[in-house]
Design an enzyme around this catalytic site. Structure first.
Site, short mmCIF file in Angstrom:
data_model
loop_
_atom_site.label_atom_id
_atom_site.label_comp_id
_atom_site.label_asym_id
_atom_site.label_seq_id
_atom_site.Cartn_x
_atom_site.Cartn_y
_atom_site.Cartn_z
N GLU B 140 0.83 -1.22 0.00
CA GLU B 140 0.00 0.00 0.00
C GLU B 140 0.86 1.26 0.00
OE1 GLU B 140 -2.93 -0.36 -0.74
OE2 GLU B 140 -3.23 -2.47 -0.25
N GLU B 213 -0.35 -2.93 -9.86
CA GLU B 213 -0.38 -3.91 -8.77
C GLU B 213 0.92 -4.69 -8.70
OE1 GLU B 213 -2.54 -4.22 -6.34
OE2 GLU B 213 -3.67 -2.58 -7.24
#
Lengths: 189, 298
Positions: B140, B213
């Site tokens: 994150e 990602e």
């Protein structure tokens, strides 16, 4: 470099800086002269344990190195793991110069072995007349110091920290952003 | 000295190619649009929407997921883990939020590093051990560092316009009832073009999202120095995601682009439409990094 890398999604580990580490030696003299704060003869270095065999090798290399230094400078060492999975090397020596030199030596060895990005901080312990614990924390990635003075279990003496910050601002590269003065509870030194 | 994690040129090239294709599609779209209608007012309306969305991204997402910003006193351990990772990677510490749900997941939002929020669910905190949690937080934090909210917002800009134009031209042709031939013909062309642009850009944005990602997984492995911990976390999270009842999942499905693992069972959806790469591929790449650590080359 920063923005382009970010947009391309490339992460490079932050490079550690160690050239400003030695300035703690002069700061130590200022602290004693102006505030009656003396070093406690203890310092520590903290880095993240990396899960690789090369890292395990580094760890035993460091132990060999520290055993050698002990012969030279009588610097005692202890290695322990904290509850966040970081490794601490705690050094004990009544000569502050020896402490700084050894911390620097360990830092260099860690960097030479390619684990510079795992270096979190080094900590120098001081105490005032009344025996209050005062820590100066060096952040390897910003190359700056900040004071940390715990009081009781989870409080810190903010006023005293700001005072140290003011006194040392001409001697030490200090972290100007106070929101980055992260506490380190349970420092093993 | 050569660093163990090397460079993933393939990933960079794919990302640049996708973004380049997106630009070409958008430019073509604007050119065609300008032939038929006054595009400026429309662009301005859409710009206002997107800027608003970009500026309020953090509040919007926090509100819609029910995430609550938590202080250091409430979650000291979580704060410490984040602080140390930020220190290691020389990043600003984001705000930290917690969502009270048993589904284990995490997301990052906010337009800049200073406004960023990293949120985790209570389910995540309960199920993962410290190293796994570190891996997820590293992922994150990399999203924050890579300014992924900004990247995806910009990439979606004209796609949103195409969607607006498509709806607009569809309804206007309905109301006009096919009266004047010339303008009706133009409306149909605009409709078809914007539909095509919307569809192609949708696929490209999804592809870009998947590459982001992968990049975040890489970033996490580099920051924590522990790719295997993230693999273990991904396996745990996805294992739970498959088992939780569908009712709970539907509530959070709109949030997929932000989550570390999307709240859908991956088998049913075509990978082309997915915001996230398949788990196997993510694990494969992380394992390659783990091997690289042991052998010293990537």
């Amino acid at each position: 470099m920063g923005l382009i890398d970010a947009l391309l999604g490339r992460v490079r580990p932050a490079a550690p800086k160690i050239d400003t580490l030695f300035s703690i030696s002069t700061a130590c003299i200022t602290l004693e002269a102006n505030l009656d704060i003396t070093h406690a003869g203890v310092a520590g270095i903290c880095f993240k344990i990396v899960s690789s065999t090369t890292f395990d090798r580094l760890r035993s290399d460091l132990e060999d190195l520290l055993t050698l230094t002990r012969r030279d400078t009588a610097t005692e060492y202890r290695i322990e793991k904290d509850s966040f999975g970081y490794l601490w090397i705690v050094l004990r020596d009544n000569d502050f110069e020896d402490l700084v030199t050894t911390i620097n030596l360990i830092s260099e060895t860690v960097i030479e072995n390619g684990f510079g990005s795992a270096l979190l901080c080094s900590v120098f312990k001081f105490k005032n007349r009344r025996g209050k614990k005062i820590y100066m924390i060096y952040n390897y990635k910003s190359g700056r110091f900040y004071p940390f003075i715990p009081e009781g279990a989870r409080e810190r003496d903010g006023q005293y920290e700001l005072k140290l910050n003011a006194v040392l601002s001409t001697e030490l590269p200090l972290e100007k952003d106070i929101s980055k003065w992260y506490p380190m509870w349970g420092i093993p030194l | 000295m050569r660093e163990w994690y090397g460079k993933d040129w393939g990933l960079t090239v794919r990302m640049v190619l996708t973004a380049g294709l997106l630009v070409i599609v958008y430019l073509a779209f604007l050119t065609i649009l300008a032939q038929f209608m006054e595009a400026i007012p429309l662009l301005m309306i859409a710009a206002v929407f997107l800027i608003a969305q970009y500026y309020f991204a953090d509040k919007l997402v926090l509100w819609s997921t029910g995430a609550r910003i938590v202080s250091r006193d409430e979650y000291p351990e979580l704060h410490t883990i984040v602080e140390r990772l930020c220190n290691l990677a020389n990043l600003s510490k984001p705000r930290i939020a917690v969502i009270d749900t048993p589904i284990p997941n995490a997301f990052a939002t906010g337009r800049s590093q200073n406004k960023a929020v990293v949120a985790v669910t209570t389910g995540l905190l309960r199920r993962l051990n410290r190293d796994e949690l570190e891996g997820v937080l590293g992922h994150e934090l990399t999203h924050v560092r890579n300014r992924d909210v900004l990247v995806i917002t910009i990439a979606s800009f004209l796609s949103t316009i195409a969607w607006f134009v498509m709806r607009f031209s569809f309804y206007s042709s309905l109301f006009r009832g096919g009266g004047r031939d010339r303008s009706a013909g133009a409306t149909i062309i605009i409709f078809l073009v914007s539909l095509l642009v919307w569809f192609i850009s949708f696929l490209l944005i999804r592809a870009l999202s998947r590459y982001r990602e992968f990049a975040a997984d890489r970033g996490s492995a580099i920051i924590t120095g522990n790719p295997s911990a993230l693999i273990s976390a991904l396996l745990k999270i996805s294992g739970v995601m498959k088992r939780v009842p569908a009712d709970d999942l539907r509530e959070v499905e709109g949030m997929n682009a932000f989550f570390i693992i999307p709240a859908i069972s991956g088998d049913t959806i075509m990978s082309l439409f997915s915001t996230h790469p398949p788990l196997e591929k993510r694990i494969e790449r992380l394992s390659a990094m783990e091997r690289a650590m042991e052998h010293g080359t990537y």
